[in-house]
Enzyme design. Structure first.
Site, PDB file in Angstrom:
ATOM      1  N   GLU A  43      -5.582  -5.432   7.841  1.00 24.49           N
ATOM      2  CA  GLU A  43      -4.599  -4.479   7.324  1.00 24.49           C
ATOM      3  C   GLU A  43      -4.648  -3.236   8.199  1.00 24.49           C
ATOM      4  O   GLU A  43      -5.714  -2.625   8.360  1.00 24.49           O
ATOM      5  CB  GLU A  43      -4.914  -4.085   5.878  1.00 24.49           C
ATOM      6  CG  GLU A  43      -4.572  -5.132   4.847  1.00 24.49           C
ATOM      7  CD  GLU A  43      -4.841  -4.648   3.435  1.00 24.49           C
ATOM      8  OE1 GLU A  43      -5.121  -3.434   3.248  1.00 24.49           O
ATOM      9  OE2 GLU A  43      -4.797  -5.469   2.518  1.00 24.49           O
ATOM     10  N   ASP A  54      -4.723   7.039  -1.882  1.00 26.74           N
ATOM     11  CA  ASP A  54      -5.953   6.966  -1.098  1.00 26.74           C
ATOM     12  C   ASP A  54      -6.908   8.107  -1.407  1.00 26.74           C
ATOM     13  O   ASP A  54      -6.494   9.241  -1.654  1.00 26.74           O
ATOM     14  CB  ASP A  54      -5.610   6.975   0.396  1.00 26.74           C
ATOM     15  CG  ASP A  54      -4.847   5.733   0.799  1.00 26.74           C
ATOM     16  OD1 ASP A  54      -5.377   4.640   0.566  1.00 26.74           O
ATOM     17  OD2 ASP A  54      -3.729   5.860   1.343  1.00 26.74           O
ATOM     18  N   TYR A 169      -2.290  -8.486  -4.125  1.00 25.55           N
ATOM     19  CA  TYR A 169      -3.385  -7.528  -3.945  1.00 25.55           C
ATOM     20  C   TYR A 169      -3.696  -6.932  -5.309  1.00 25.55           C
ATOM     21  O   TYR A 169      -2.904  -6.177  -5.865  1.00 25.55           O
ATOM     22  CB  TYR A 169      -2.927  -6.455  -2.956  1.00 25.55           C
ATOM     23  CG  TYR A 169      -3.982  -5.478  -2.480  1.00 25.55           C
ATOM     24  CD1 TYR A 169      -5.014  -5.047  -3.302  1.00 25.55           C
ATOM     25  CD2 TYR A 169      -3.927  -4.955  -1.196  1.00 25.55           C
ATOM     26  CE1 TYR A 169      -5.963  -4.147  -2.863  1.00 25.55           C
ATOM     27  CE2 TYR A 169      -4.863  -4.038  -0.737  1.00 25.55           C
ATOM     28  CZ  TYR A 169      -5.870  -3.638  -1.583  1.00 25.55           C
ATOM     29  OH  TYR A 169      -6.804  -2.728  -1.148  1.00 25.55           O
TER      30      TYR A 169
END
Length: 262
Positions: A43, A54, A169
């Site tokens: 990725e 994040d 995911y």
């Protein structure tokens, strides 16, 4: 689903998915180190000014990369060069909508296809807004990879899965990337629930840092995603990062690939 992604999840063992931020350090050397260490899927993060999903490690990597002037064109060139060096390793771009659609989804999908990209994870385009990018990606044979979370209930899950490909995911914590990790029991329950609803491989990420954690997850999941722990090595070691990345990736790969044998 791209043939490279399909092959990565059909090796007879769970897949190790490794993340790094494009433009942070020597990206080419760092990506090569991940492959040398045994990563099954790469990725490549597209740096963005407001990476809301994040934690600090990847936020700081975004800042370092953008400070060097990294742009979408640079990332696509990194992807193209990676594909020349590694013809069989799947490459997924992960990031946020603005850099992907500002010149139009068709432009981005075409450029990603030309660069040899296999899949795209766009964190901030929900399934309900699939038209913003999904059709353009599918038209070029690029997998739109969707995210499921602990709050994705049975009512919404079919919408998440619709039009998704490559792998699902599973974001194992309701929060940002980094050091927080979900309890193993909750991961096992979630993976079982997701796998009962789809034939897509299920890869688990967020908070996975050690071979022990990765191995435990790999016993139930089809893949394990590791990001922040690798990004931190780039920050800590700079030009010497490839050696450290290869070492950690090798230990992660050993744990993930052998998990079903335990």
């Amino acid at each position: 689903m791209s043939e490279r992604l399909a092959s990565a999840f059909a090796k007879g063992h769970p897949a190790l998915v490794c993340f790094l931020t494009a433009g942070d350090g020597d990206t080419a050397a760092n990506l090569d180190a991940l492959v040398a260490g045994g990563a099954d899927v790469i990725e490549l993060g597209m740096p963005f000014t407001d990476p809301m999903a994040d934690g600090s490690a990847i936020q700081n990597a975004n800042i370092r990369s953008l400070a060097k002037g990294t742009r979408t064109a640079n990332i696509l060139e990194m992807a193209a060069q990676f594909r020349i060096r590694h013809s069989e390793v799947p490459l997924v771009l992960m990031g946020y909508a603005n850099p992907m659609i500002r010149r139009g989804p068709e432009w981005f999908a075409s450029a990603a296809h030309e660069a040899g990209v296999d899949g795209v994870i766009c964190v901030d385009i929900p399934p309900e807004e699939d038209e913003a990018l999904g059709p353009a990606l599918r038209a070029k044979g690029i997998a739109p990879i969707r995210l499921a979370t602990p709050t994705t209930d049975a009512k919404r899950l079919p919408r998440v899965l619709e039009g998704s490909s490559g792998f699902l995911y599973y974001v194992s914590v309701a929060g940002i990337t980094g050091k927080q990790q979900a309890a193993q029991a909750s991961i096992e329950d979630a993976v079982a629930r997701l796998k009962s609803a789809t034939d897509l491989p299920v890869a688990v990420g967020f908070g996975v840092r050690t071979p022990e954690q990765a191995g435990a997850i790999a016993r139930v999941a089809d893949g394990v995603v590791v990001g922040s722990a690798l990004v931190e090595l780039v920050a800590e070691h700079g030009e010497a990062a490839p050696e450290h990345l290869r070492t950690l990736t090798a230990s992660l790969a050993q744990a993930v690939h052998a998990a079903r044998k335990v």
